[in-house]
Design an enzyme around this catalytic site. Structure first.
Site, PDB file in Angstrom:
ATOM      1  N   HIS A 102       3.615   3.210  12.648  1.00 54.87           N
ATOM      2  CA  HIS A 102       2.784   4.313  13.151  1.00 54.87           C
ATOM      3  C   HIS A 102       3.432   5.060  14.319  1.00 54.87           C
ATOM      4  O   HIS A 102       2.865   6.037  14.804  1.00 54.87           O
ATOM      5  CB  HIS A 102       1.391   3.827  13.577  1.00 54.87           C
ATOM      6  CG  HIS A 102       0.635   3.107  12.516  1.00 54.87           C
ATOM      7  ND1 HIS A 102      -0.646   2.642  12.704  1.00 54.87           N
ATOM      8  CD2 HIS A 102       0.963   2.770  11.252  1.00 54.87           C
ATOM      9  CE1 HIS A 102      -1.080   2.029  11.606  1.00 54.87           C
ATOM     10  NE2 HIS A 102      -0.103   2.106  10.700  1.00 54.87           N
TER      11      HIS A 102
ATOM     12  N   HIS B  15       0.832  -1.214   0.000  1.00 50.67           N
ATOM     13  CA  HIS B  15       0.000   0.000   0.000  1.00 50.67           C
ATOM     14  C   HIS B  15       0.862   1.257   0.000  1.00 50.67           C
ATOM     15  O   HIS B  15       1.961   1.289   0.557  1.00 50.67           O
ATOM     16  CB  HIS B  15      -0.986  -0.003   1.165  1.00 50.67           C
ATOM     17  CG  HIS B  15      -0.386   0.036   2.536  1.00 50.67           C
ATOM     18  ND1 HIS B  15       0.015   1.199   3.153  1.00 50.67           N
ATOM     19  CD2 HIS B  15      -0.142  -0.956   3.436  1.00 50.67           C
ATOM     20  CE1 HIS B  15       0.476   0.942   4.361  1.00 50.67           C
ATOM     21  NE2 HIS B  15       0.410  -0.372   4.558  1.00 50.67           N
TER      22      HIS B  15
ATOM     23  N   GLU C  55      -5.175   2.002   2.624  1.00 52.27           N
ATOM     24  CA  GLU C  55      -5.066   0.819   3.470  1.00 52.27           C
ATOM     25  C   GLU C  55      -5.199   1.166   4.941  1.00 52.27           C
ATOM     26  O   GLU C  55      -5.698   0.357   5.733  1.00 52.27           O
ATOM     27  CB  GLU C  55      -3.719   0.118   3.221  1.00 52.27           C
ATOM     28  CG  GLU C  55      -3.617  -1.276   3.835  1.00 52.27           C
ATOM     29  CD  GLU C  55      -3.145  -1.304   5.284  1.00 52.27           C
ATOM     30  OE1 GLU C  55      -3.269  -2.366   5.929  1.00 52.27           O
ATOM     31  OE2 GLU C  55      -2.640  -0.264   5.781  1.00 52.27           O
TER      32      GLU C  55
ATOM     33  N   ASP D 219      -0.223   4.392   1.092  1.00 51.60           N
ATOM     34  CA  ASP D 219      -0.576   5.420   2.067  1.00 51.60           C
ATOM     35  C   ASP D 219       0.088   5.188   3.413  1.00 51.60           C
ATOM     36  O   ASP D 219       0.584   4.101   3.720  1.00 51.60           O
ATOM     37  CB  ASP D 219      -2.092   5.509   2.234  1.00 51.60           C
ATOM     38  CG  ASP D 219      -2.721   4.199   2.715  1.00 51.60           C
ATOM     39  OD1 ASP D 219      -2.243   3.131   2.287  1.00 51.60           O
ATOM     40  OD2 ASP D 219      -3.687   4.248   3.498  1.00 51.60           O
TER      41      ASP D 219
ATOM     42  N   ASP E 162       6.022   1.266   7.562  1.00 52.70           N
ATOM     43  CA  ASP E 162       4.680   0.913   7.089  1.00 52.70           C
ATOM     44  C   ASP E 162       4.246   1.845   5.965  1.00 52.70           C
ATOM     45  O   ASP E 162       3.555   2.818   6.200  1.00 52.70           O
ATOM     46  CB  ASP E 162       3.714   0.984   8.266  1.00 52.70           C
ATOM     47  CG  ASP E 162       2.392   0.319   7.999  1.00 52.70           C
ATOM     48  OD1 ASP E 162       2.266  -0.370   6.979  1.00 52.70           O
ATOM     49  OD2 ASP E 162       1.475   0.499   8.811  1.00 52.70           O
TER      50      ASP E 162
END
Length: 373
Positions: free
Chosen positions: A342, A76, A138, A78, A108
């Site tokens: 994150h 992904h 995502e 994003d 990520d």
């Protein structure tokens, strides 16, 4: 063709430099257009061996060599919101001293995306046909997923024997994934002036036993196809209250349940409803199924043997679930520690990026990929 010097992404600089370039293009969920344009520009200018289809901000690029087997490799585009951790920086890891890239998206999952993009351009004659996928949305609610949308719009493009998601796995293989469910659990009350609280019923107070039950609950560990998954049910948000002098008549707890891939969606929903049987309302607001590891498939076993690592369970939900729902065995394999995804200190070791590229290149061009059966 356009020179790579005029493009924002340059795979010829290597996957490490490409990771930096990808991270520094804005790509928070809902704002993926610029990075999708950059990926598409590279493919159209430098990968004439690929058939390219774009669906919104999702890009599908396929070899069509007539090989006996096909693998889908996806990632992904994003990220979650930035928190003063871009542009990326090169700094040693504080624990190991290893060379690392710091910044939002490094783990990520721009390092995984970089590995995939470099190999998509480089490998014009792989031992298997490859469907490369880069997709949007995502990191938000599952119904917004660009991968899900593209699968609905172009189902024939996703036929494959095996799938690899470049999600962070510390450079090892993580099989399957947990499912995830979100529910709104509500208690009602009766409003009154707080000076005469006995005239009302405090909905927040009524919710206290539910929170105590959540805090005391010890989630199960469940073995599925030889891998141990850890479940969890937690309050993630709470909403209640009217004003500083009013007894609240409503309190809603948002709950997230992570469940083993051996459970169906119906079983997961039934568990949550039973867990909160004394609540006034339980509304299931989001549900994404888990995926069994699928490592009993010969093609998957060949990949595990080629990479040479011991598979582990994936605790977080990933899009392996979407491939699994199509009957395609799927695993997670990518650089970066998922525990740092994150986080403000998100960072990826350079060594893991290079290992991921090397392992995928070797497998896609070697005898195991072509000969696994």
């Amino acid at each position: 063709m356009t020179s790579s010097d005029s493009l924002p992404l340059d795979p010829s600089a290597g996957a490490v430099a490409l990771t930096r370039q990808l991270c520094d293009i804005p790509s928070v969920s809902g704002d993926e257009r610029a990075v999708a344009d950059a990926v598409e520009a590279v493919l159209r200018n430098q990968a004439p061996h690929l058939r390219i289809v774009r669906d919104g901000d999702t890009i599908i690029a396929r070899t069509e060599l007539g090989r006996a087997r096909r693998v889908a490799i996806a990632g992904h585009l994003d990220t979650v919101p930035v928190n003063e951790n871009l542009p990326v920086q090169d700094r040693p890891d504080p624990e190991t001293g290893a060379e690392t890239i710091w910044g939002r998206g490094t783990v990520d999952m721009k390092a995984g995306v970089a590995a995939q993009l470099l190999l998509a351009v480089e490998l014009d004659d792989p031992a298997v046909d490859v469907t490369w996928v880069w997709y949007d949305h995502e990191e938000v609610a599952s119904h917004l997923s660009g991968l899900g949308r593209a699968m609905r719009n172009h189902p024939a493009l996703f036929a494959a024997d095996f799938a690899i998601l470049g999600e962070p796995s510390n450079g090892t293989i993580e099989g399957g994934c947990n499912g995830t469910l979100r529910a709104h659990v509500t208690m009602h009350g009766k409003r009154a002036h707080s000076a005469r609280g006995w005239m009302g019923v405090n909905a927040i107070h009524r919710a206290a036993p539910l929170l105590q039950r959540l805090a005391a609950y010890e989630a199960e560990r469940i073995v599925v196809d030889g891998l141990e998954y850890r479940e969890g049910i937690n309050a993630v948000r709470i909403d209640g209250g009217v004003a500083g002098n009013v007894i609240p008549d409503r309190c809603t707890i948002e709950v997230n349940y992570r469940f083993a891939p051996s459970r169906s969606g119906e079983e997961a929903a039934d568990f949550v409803r039973e867990f909160f049987a004394d609540a006034d309302e339980v509304e299931i607001v989001d549900l994404a199924l888990g995926a069994r590891p699928g490592l009993d498939d010969p093609f998957a076993r060949g990949f595990v043997e080629a990479v040479g690592v011991q598979p582990k369970a994936k605790f977080g939900w990933t899009d392996v679930s979407r491939f699994s729902a199509l009957g395609i065995p799927a695993v997670n394999f990518g650089p970066g520690d998922p525990l740092l995804a994150h986080a403000d200190e998100e960072r990826v070791p350079v060594e893991q990026i290079e290992f991921t590229v090397s392992a995928l290149r070797s497998w896609l061009t070697g005898g195991r990929a072509a000969g696994s059966s």
